[in-house]
Design a protein around this motif. Structure first.
Motif, mmCIF file in Angstrom:
data_model
loop_
_atom_site.group_PDB
_atom_site.id
_atom_site.type_symbol
_atom_site.label_atom_id
_atom_site.label_comp_id
_atom_site.label_asym_id
_atom_site.label_seq_id
_atom_site.Cartn_x
_atom_site.Cartn_y
_atom_site.Cartn_z
ATOM 1 N N GLU A 1 -48.618 26.634 -5.301
ATOM 2 C CA GLU A 1 -47.920 27.929 -5.353
ATOM 3 C C GLU A 1 -47.877 28.615 -3.999
ATOM 4 O O GLU A 1 -46.999 29.440 -3.741
ATOM 5 C CB GLU A 1 -48.598 28.842 -6.378
ATOM 6 C CG GLU A 1 -48.382 28.399 -7.815
ATOM 7 C CD GLU A 1 -49.250 29.148 -8.814
ATOM 8 O OE1 GLU A 1 -50.138 29.942 -8.380
ATOM 9 O OE2 GLU A 1 -49.056 28.948 -10.027
ATOM 10 N N ARG A 2 -48.818 28.279 -3.115
ATOM 11 C CA ARG A 2 -48.856 28.928 -1.784
ATOM 12 C C ARG A 2 -47.889 28.300 -0.792
ATOM 13 O O ARG A 2 -47.554 28.907 0.227
ATOM 14 C CB ARG A 2 -50.272 28.883 -1.220
ATOM 15 C CG ARG A 2 -51.231 29.851 -1.879
ATOM 16 C CD ARG A 2 -52.499 30.017 -1.058
ATOM 17 N NE ARG A 2 -53.375 28.869 -1.175
ATOM 18 C CZ ARG A 2 -54.423 28.791 -1.993
ATOM 19 N NH1 ARG A 2 -54.715 29.796 -2.790
ATOM 20 N NH2 ARG A 2 -55.181 27.718 -2.012
ATOM 21 N N LEU A 3 -47.460 27.070 -1.040
ATOM 22 C CA LEU A 3 -46.665 26.359 -0.031
ATOM 23 C C LEU A 3 -45.309 27.014 0.240
ATOM 24 O O LEU A 3 -44.933 27.191 1.402
ATOM 25 C CB LEU A 3 -46.467 24.896 -0.443
ATOM 26 C CG LEU A 3 -47.727 24.027 -0.437
ATOM 27 C CD1 LEU A 3 -47.399 22.601 -0.852
ATOM 28 C CD2 LEU A 3 -48.410 24.033 0.928
ATOM 29 N N ALA A 4 -44.552 27.350 -0.801
ATOM 30 C CA ALA A 4 -43.219 27.947 -0.579
ATOM 31 C C ALA A 4 -43.309 29.275 0.173
ATOM 32 O O ALA A 4 -42.566 29.481 1.144
ATOM 33 C CB ALA A 4 -42.466 28.097 -1.899
ATOM 34 N N PRO A 5 -44.228 30.198 -0.213
ATOM 35 C CA PRO A 5 -44.334 31.434 0.579
ATOM 36 C C PRO A 5 -44.719 31.189 2.040
ATOM 37 O O PRO A 5 -44.220 31.876 2.942
ATOM 38 C CB PRO A 5 -45.433 32.223 -0.153
ATOM 39 C CG PRO A 5 -45.379 31.727 -1.561
ATOM 40 C CD PRO A 5 -45.024 30.270 -1.448
ATOM 41 N N MET A 6 -45.582 30.205 2.276
ATOM 42 C CA MET A 6 -45.941 29.888 3.667
ATOM 43 C C MET A 6 -44.725 29.386 4.437
ATOM 44 O O MET A 6 -44.499 29.772 5.593
ATOM 45 C CB MET A 6 -47.053 28.835 3.698
ATOM 46 C CG MET A 6 -48.408 29.365 3.280
ATOM 47 S SD MET A 6 -49.619 28.036 2.998
ATOM 48 C CE MET A 6 -49.670 27.249 4.592
ATOM 49 N N GLY B 1 -39.384 21.010 -2.181
ATOM 50 C CA GLY B 1 -40.592 20.389 -1.641
ATOM 51 C C GLY B 1 -41.447 19.759 -2.711
ATOM 52 O O GLY B 1 -41.408 20.171 -3.875
ATOM 53 N N THR B 2 -42.213 18.749 -2.298
ATOM 54 C CA THR B 2 -43.147 18.090 -3.206
ATOM 55 C C THR B 2 -44.457 17.833 -2.480
ATOM 56 O O THR B 2 -44.508 17.747 -1.246
ATOM 57 C CB THR B 2 -42.619 16.726 -3.697
ATOM 58 O OG1 THR B 2 -42.484 15.848 -2.593
ATOM 59 C CG2 THR B 2 -41.297 16.867 -4.429
ATOM 60 N N PRO C 1 -39.980 26.649 -5.357
ATOM 61 C CA PRO C 1 -41.388 26.243 -5.470
ATOM 62 C C PRO C 1 -41.565 24.737 -5.295
ATOM 63 O O PRO C 1 -40.734 23.944 -5.741
ATOM 64 C CB PRO C 1 -41.755 26.665 -6.895
ATOM 65 C CG PRO C 1 -40.783 27.743 -7.242
ATOM 66 C CD PRO C 1 -39.516 27.392 -6.529
ATOM 67 N N PHE C 2 -42.657 24.373 -4.633
ATOM 68 C CA PHE C 2 -42.992 22.958 -4.467
ATOM 69 C C PHE C 2 -43.465 22.385 -5.802
ATOM 70 O O PHE C 2 -44.021 23.096 -6.636
ATOM 71 C CB PHE C 2 -44.098 22.803 -3.423
ATOM 72 C CG PHE C 2 -43.604 22.791 -1.999
ATOM 73 C CD1 PHE C 2 -43.843 21.718 -1.170
ATOM 74 C CD2 PHE C 2 -42.909 23.884 -1.484
ATOM 75 C CE1 PHE C 2 -43.395 21.709 0.145
ATOM 76 C CE2 PHE C 2 -42.462 23.894 -0.174
ATOM 77 C CZ PHE C 2 -42.705 22.794 0.643
ATOM 78 N N GLU C 3 -43.241 21.076 -5.966
ATOM 79 C CA GLU C 3 -43.665 20.382 -7.182
ATOM 80 C C GLU C 3 -44.710 19.327 -6.835
ATOM 81 O O GLU C 3 -44.677 18.753 -5.753
ATOM 82 C CB GLU C 3 -42.464 19.699 -7.849
ATOM 83 C CG GLU C 3 -41.428 20.685 -8.357
ATOM 84 C CD GLU C 3 -40.219 19.999 -8.968
ATOM 85 O OE1 GLU C 3 -39.697 20.534 -9.957
ATOM 86 O OE2 GLU C 3 -39.794 18.948 -8.450
ATOM 87 N N LEU C 4 -45.605 19.068 -7.793
ATOM 88 C CA LEU C 4 -46.628 18.048 -7.612
ATOM 89 C C LEU C 4 -46.185 16.758 -8.284
ATOM 90 O O LEU C 4 -45.772 16.757 -9.448
ATOM 91 C CB LEU C 4 -47.950 18.513 -8.226
ATOM 92 C CG LEU C 4 -49.132 17.540 -8.093
ATOM 93 C CD1 LEU C 4 -49.549 17.386 -6.632
ATOM 94 C CD2 LEU C 4 -50.312 18.013 -8.941
ATOM 95 N N ILE C 5 -46.245 15.667 -7.531
ATOM 96 C CA ILE C 5 -46.021 14.335 -8.088
ATOM 97 C C ILE C 5 -47.385 13.652 -8.078
ATOM 98 O O ILE C 5 -47.871 13.218 -7.027
ATOM 99 C CB ILE C 5 -44.998 13.531 -7.254
ATOM 100 C CG1 ILE C 5 -43.664 14.261 -7.181
ATOM 101 C CG2 ILE C 5 -44.823 12.135 -7.834
ATOM 102 C CD1 ILE C 5 -42.683 13.660 -6.189
ATOM 103 N N ASN D 1 -43.921 16.863 1.347
ATOM 104 C CA ASN D 1 -42.536 16.528 1.700
ATOM 105 C C ASN D 1 -41.638 17.752 1.527
ATOM 106 O O ASN D 1 -41.837 18.545 0.599
ATOM 107 C CB ASN D 1 -42.017 15.419 0.779
ATOM 108 C CG ASN D 1 -42.965 14.245 0.731
ATOM 109 O OD1 ASN D 1 -43.031 13.470 1.665
ATOM 110 N ND2 ASN D 1 -43.727 14.128 -0.345
ATOM 111 N N ALA D 2 -40.653 17.877 2.399
ATOM 112 C CA ALA D 2 -39.675 18.961 2.262
ATOM 113 C C ALA D 2 -38.281 18.429 2.583
ATOM 114 O O ALA D 2 -38.111 17.577 3.464
ATOM 115 C CB ALA D 2 -40.013 20.118 3.194
ATOM 116 N N TYR D 3 -37.301 18.930 1.823
ATOM 117 C CA TYR D 3 -35.905 18.502 1.951
ATOM 118 C C TYR D 3 -35.033 19.748 2.056
ATOM 119 O O TYR D 3 -35.089 20.621 1.186
ATOM 120 C CB TYR D 3 -35.492 17.668 0.732
ATOM 121 C CG TYR D 3 -36.505 16.602 0.385
ATOM 122 C CD1 TYR D 3 -36.455 15.348 1.003
ATOM 123 C CD2 TYR D 3 -37.527 16.852 -0.525
ATOM 124 C CE1 TYR D 3 -37.390 14.372 0.702
ATOM 125 C CE2 TYR D 3 -38.466 15.880 -0.831
ATOM 126 C CZ TYR D 3 -38.409 14.640 -0.215
ATOM 127 O OH TYR D 3 -39.341 13.676 -0.511
#
Length: 197
Positions: free
Chosen positions: A82-87, A137-138, A58-62, A150-152
Motif C-alpha cells: 500500500e505504501r509503494l504507489a504513494p511513494m 506496478g507489481t 495501487p501495486f499488486e502482489l504476485i 516492477n512498474a509499467y
C-alpha cells in the motif's frame, strides 16, 4: 566663414538632439525587455500546459512462494504494498512536467480486478481519471529472500508503454522494499521519462 556657420548650426542641432537622446535611450533599452515579457509569459504558460497528469494505481502482489500458499496474506506485506504507489507519486512530483493525480475515484473498481490480467483496464481507469499517463506496478515474491518490484508506465491516449523497469530485492522488509522502489525510480523510470522529453 560659411564653414564656421555650418559648424555652429551642426552644434546647435546636436545640442537640441542630446536631451531627446538622453530621454529616449533608457526607454530604448527597456523596450526589448518589455517586449520579451509576453513571450516569456507565453513560454511559461506553454510549459505549464505541457505538464502531464499521472495516475499511479495501487501495486499488486504476485505471490508464487510456498509461504503464500500455506500461510495466506501477510499483513506486513500488504502494508508495504500500500505504501509503494504513494511513494512513487512523490517521485513523479519531483519532475517538473508531471502532476500525480488522486486515484481515489476509481479505488473501489481497482480492488475488484487484477490489473495484470484484465486487458487494458488500467488504461481505462486512467481515462476515467482524465490522466495522460497511467502507472501499474507489481511486487513478485518468489520467497522471503527473492522479490522484485516492477512498474509499467503507459500513455493513456495511445495505449503505448513509454517506460518500464524492475528492481530485485533480497529480503522482505520495509527497508528493502523502499530501497528497491528508490532504485527503480532513480536508475530506471526517471531516466526513461526524462529521455522521453
Amino acid at each position: 566663414m560659411i564653414v564656421t556657420k555650418l559648424c555652429q548650426a551642426a552644434r546647435a542641432r546636436q545640442a537640441r538632439l542630446f536631451p531627446v537622446v538622453a530621454v529616449l535611450l533608457p526607454a530604448l533599452l527597456i523596450l526589448p525587455a518589455l517586449a520579451g515579457t509576453p513571450g516569456a509569459m507565453a513560454q511559461e504558460q506553454k510549459a505549464e500546459d505541457a505538464r502531464e497528469e499521472v495516475a499511479i494505481l495501487p501495486f499488486e502482489l504476485i505471490d508464487s512462494s510456498l509461504e503464500g500458499d500455506m500461510m495466506g496474506e501477510n499483513p506486513d506485506e500488504t502494508k508495504r504494498l500500500e505504501r509503494l504507489a504513494p511513494m512513487l507519486r512523490e517521485d513523479f512530483e519531483t519532475l517538473p512536467h508531471f502532476d500525480a493525480i488522486d486515484v481515489s475515484p476509481v479505488a473501489e473498481d481497482v480492488k475488484q480486478v487484477n490489473l495484470q490480467a484484465c486487458g487494458n483496464c488500467g488504461i481505462t481507469f486512467g481515462e476515467k481519471l482524465g490522466a495522460d499517463i497511467v502507472v501499474l506496478g507489481t511486487v513478485q515474491k518468489v520467497s522471503n529472500l527473492i522479490l522484485n518490484i516492477n512498474a509499467y508506465v503507459f500513455d493513456v491516449e495511445s495505449g503505448e508503454q513509454i517506460a518500464r523497469g524492475s528492481a530485485d530485492i533480497r529480503s522482505n522488509t520495509d527497508e528493502s522494499w523502499k530501497r528497491g522502489l528508490n532504485y527503480l525510480w532513480e536508475n530506471v523510470l526517471q531516466r526513461q521519462l526524462e529521455d522521453r522529453g
